[in-house]
Design an enzyme around this catalytic site. Structure first.
Site, PDB file in Angstrom:
ATOM      1  N   GLY A  28      42.072  49.945  56.140  1.00  0.00           N
ATOM      2  CA  GLY A  28      41.520  48.845  57.095  1.00  0.00           C
ATOM      3  C   GLY A  28      41.516  48.966  58.398  1.00  0.00           C
ATOM      4  N   GLY A  52      38.460  49.311  50.202  1.00  0.00           N
ATOM      5  CA  GLY A  52      38.545  47.830  50.370  1.00  0.00           C
ATOM      6  C   GLY A  52      37.275  47.198  51.081  1.00  0.00           C
ATOM      7  N   GLY A  53      37.383  47.397  52.541  1.00  0.00           N
ATOM      8  CA  GLY A  53      36.292  46.739  53.211  1.00  0.00           C
ATOM      9  C   GLY A  53      35.023  46.954  52.812  1.00  0.00           C
ATOM     10  CD1 TRP A  83      35.880  43.628  45.812  1.00  0.00           C
ATOM     11  CD2 TRP A  83      35.388  41.599  44.976  1.00  0.00           C
ATOM     12  NE1 TRP A  83      35.020  43.741  45.086  1.00  0.00           N
ATOM     13  CE2 TRP A  83      34.469  42.548  44.419  1.00  0.00           C
ATOM     14  CE3 TRP A  83      35.497  40.478  44.335  1.00  0.00           C
ATOM     15  CZ2 TRP A  83      33.363  42.464  43.526  1.00  0.00           C
ATOM     16  CZ3 TRP A  83      34.527  39.944  43.516  1.00  0.00           C
ATOM     17  CH2 TRP A  83      33.672  41.196  43.050  1.00  0.00           C
ATOM     18  CE  LYS A  84      42.026  45.990  51.445  1.00  0.00           C
ATOM     19  NZ  LYS A  84      42.793  46.373  52.404  1.00  0.00           N
ATOM     20  CD  GLU A  96      44.679  52.645  48.854  1.00  0.00           C
ATOM     21  OE1 GLU A  96      43.470  52.690  48.656  1.00  0.00           O
ATOM     22  OE2 GLU A  96      45.415  51.879  48.758  1.00  0.00           O
ATOM     23  CG  HIS A 145      47.162  47.771  48.048  1.00  0.00           C
ATOM     24  ND1 HIS A 145      47.440  47.589  49.550  1.00  0.00           N
ATOM     25  CD2 HIS A 145      45.965  48.374  47.960  1.00  0.00           C
ATOM     26  CE1 HIS A 145      46.153  48.002  50.039  1.00  0.00           C
ATOM     27  NE2 HIS A 145      45.635  48.330  49.166  1.00  0.00           N
TER      28      HIS A 145
HETATM   29  C1  PEP Z   1      42.517  49.387  49.959  1.00  0.00           C
HETATM   30  O1  PEP Z   1      42.488  48.152  50.285  1.00  0.00           O
HETATM   31  O2  PEP Z   1      42.942  49.896  49.067  1.00  0.00           O
HETATM   32  C2  PEP Z   1      41.608  50.185  50.971  1.00  0.00           C
HETATM   33  C3  PEP Z   1      41.636  51.444  50.923  1.00  0.00           C
HETATM   34  O3  PEP Z   1      41.013  49.595  52.233  1.00  0.00           O
HETATM   35  P1  PEP Z   1      40.072  49.929  53.115  1.00  0.00           P
HETATM   36  O4  PEP Z   1      39.108  50.755  52.467  1.00  0.00           O
HETATM   37  O5  PEP Z   1      39.489  48.763  53.870  1.00  0.00           O
HETATM   38  O6  PEP Z   1      40.732  51.029  54.070  1.00  0.00           O
END
Ligand code: PEP
Length: 251
Positions: A176, A234-235, A13-14, A170, A98
């Site tokens: 994002g 994330g999003g 959820w950041k 990632e 991260h």
């Molecule tokens: C994350 O925050 O680990 C991520 C993968 O974000 P998003 O899915 O928004 O790219």
């Protein structure tokens, strides 16, 4: 995915969600999960909402995760949160390294290593993030970068404790941005990580998550790859509907 591996879909959820919003999202996820599901689901709210979300999730299979931890159990470290505190509040997982922590807060592979060990020592499961920048990918350095991050970040881990480890690939350029790695790009790096891990942490079965703009539209194709054991989202984890669709795609 290897047959003995339970997929994990974790929502990061950041720096989003007030207490009321976090409670509501946790409730919706809990209520919308398939009770017969074969997928493990976890959510990583901001520190301020961990206790409230833990209360909402009591008695549910949804795991609680933190977005970072310091390596000391307690002491004069203003602003830091320890693995001991995270265990106390009910966490099962801790995201470590991260790319946003690396970029904005100076996280290094050496720090990732200390944090991963401290998290494991506390009986929690680190989700250790690795991934290349766009410039590194374009220079053909992806596997070298990932290898360096893993060798340094996971150096000296106890092979028994390593069974609790999760690694998230990632690519920085996909986080994002709405630009996802293709299933083939993700699979290539995941297969590489799978082949490298025995050298680094022994023979423990380690779950490998993909993260980077995973959505309900692309999740199934990504998760169908043999070396993807789940996703760090994330999003699309900020709304229950999209997060639950991704979890369903992993089943
Ligand atoms: C994350 O925050 O680990 C991520 C993968 O974000 P998003 O899915 O928004 O790219």
């Amino acid at each position: 995915m290897l047959p003995e591996i339970t997929p994990l879909i974790a929502g990061n959820w950041k720096m989003h969600k007030t207490l009321a919003e976090a409670r509501a999202l946790a409730r919706e996820i809990r209520a919308g999960l398939d009770p017969a599901g074969t997928v493990e689901v976890a959510v990583a709210p901001p520190f301020t909402a961990l206790a409230a979300v833990a209360a909402e999730l009591t008695g549910s299979p949804v795991g609680l995760a933190a977005q970072d931890a310091f390596w000391e159990p307690q002491g004069a470290f203003t602003g830091a949160i320890s693995p001991l505190m995270l265990q106390d509040v009910g966490c099962r997982y801790v995201i470590i390294g991260h790319s946003e922590r690396r970029r904005h807060f100076g996280e290094t592979d050496a720090g990732v290593n200390r944090k991963a060990k401290a998290v494991l020592d506390q009986g929690l499961r680190p989700i250790v993030c690795v991934g290349e920048t766009l410039a590194q990918r374009e220079a053909g350095e992806t596997l070298e970068v990932v290898s360096r991050q893993l060798r340094a970040g996971l150096a000296g881990l106890d092979p028994v404790q390593a069974a609790a480890l999760v690694v998230a690939y990632e690519p920085v350029w996909a986080i994002g941005t709405g630009r996802t790695a293709t299933p083939a790009q993700a699979q290539e790096v995941h297969a590489f990580i799978r082949s490298l891990l025995p050298e680094v942490v022994g023979n423990a079965v380690v779950r490998l998550l993909y993260g980077g703009s995973v959505t309900p539209d692309n999740a199934a194709a990504l998760l169908a790859q043999p070396d993807l054991d789940g996703a760090l989202v994330g999003g699309a984890s900020l709304q229950a509907a999209s997060f639950l669709k991704i979890a369903a795609a992993a089943a």
